[in-house]
Every structure is written in structure tokens, then in C-alpha cells.
Motif scaffolding. Structure first.
Motif: not given
Length: 149
Positions: A54-69, A75-86
Motif C-alpha cells: 500500500l504505497d499510494d497513501v500519505q507518507f507519515a514522518r513518524r512511522d516506519y516507512q523511512h526508519r527502523a529501531r 543490551d536489546p532494551a537499548r535502542r536507537q533509530w536508523l533513519t533514511l533521510p527522506t
């Protein structure tokens, strides 16, 4: 209305081959593209007979479309965002399929470096790197966020 049979004739005589339709029945999953999808998304894909992106809907900046944890190895509880600059050429109304990677060459190098720094100490890194290379190359060659996700 009953479903149409995939084997029925097309209305146009110009069609030289039958349509590429799946057999009726089965489980269909619809999901928006995710950059390095979570295990729940992969489980959804695995359980489905048909997968619709489903790629014909609005891009959401605060979703997982361009980033991952990313979780730390030690320590799996320690996380950081990996973001694809869009870049969104149409602003907030940009559809997912139209979102562009900002500076693809730099983004590809940065993501490759971040993943190696984060997971390079893992004994599984060589296998993971081999699986990631085509995806990371796509960042540079395609330039579309949805294609990479």
C-alpha cells in the motif's frame, strides 16, 4: 455479485496473454512499505498467500516507512533509530511511492556504516551484510524511499 473467474475471456481482442491473476481464495495481507520491517510485519508476510504493498497513501514522518529501531547486541532494551533521510516533493500530502531519498549516495554510506558499527561484532554479520548489500545499493541506484522499504 459473484467473483469473476480469472479464466474468463478479456473484453479486448488485443490481449495476447491471459491476465496474471492468482487463483481465488487464500489470505491477503496489505501493508505499507517499512524500512527494515519488524518481525511482526515479516510474520504477516509469511502467513499471507498474497501481499499487497500500500504505497499510494500519505507518507507519515513518524512511522516506519523511512526508519527502523536498532537494538544493541549487548543490551536489546537499548535502542536507537536508523533513519533514511527522506524528501517529500509535495509536502505533507506526498504519497509514500513519491517520497525521495535525500542525497542517496550519502544516505547509503551512512546507513551502511551505522549498521556495521552497530552489528559488526556479531558472528552473523557476514551473512547479514551479504543480505543487506542489495538493499543498500538500491538506496543509491533507485532514490525512492518506497523501493528501498
Amino acid at each position: 455479485m459473484p467473483p469473476t473467474s480469472p479464466s474468463s475471456r478479456t473484453a479486448s481482442t488485443a490481449a495476447s496473454s491471459p491476465p496474471d491473476l492468482p487463483p481465488p481464495g487464500g489470505r491477503c495481507a496489505i501493508h505499507q512499505p517499512n524500512f527494515f520491517p519488524r518481525l511482526t510485519t515479516l510474520a504477516k508476510l509469511f502467513a499471507a498467500d498474497y501481499w499487497i504493498v500500500l504505497d499510494d497513501v500519505q507518507f507519515a514522518r513518524r512511522d516506519y516507512q523511512h526508519r527502523a529501531r536498532l537494538a544493541a547486541l549487548d543490551d536489546p532494551a537499548r535502542r536507537q533509530w536508523l533513519t533514511l533521510p527522506t524528501h517529500l516533493p509535495n509536502g505533507r500530502s506526498t504519497a509514500i511511492r513519491d517520497a525521495e531519498i535525500a542525497d542517496p549516495a550519502r544516505a547509503g554510506r551512512r546507513i551502511r556504516h551505522t549498521l556495521q558499527h552497530h552489528y559488526g561484532a556479531s558472528p552473523h554479520w557476514p551473512v547479514l551484510r551479504a543480505a543487506l548489500d542489495p538493499v543498500l545499493d538500491l538506496i543509491i541506484t533507485n532514490g525512492r524511499t518506497a523501493a528501498v522499504a
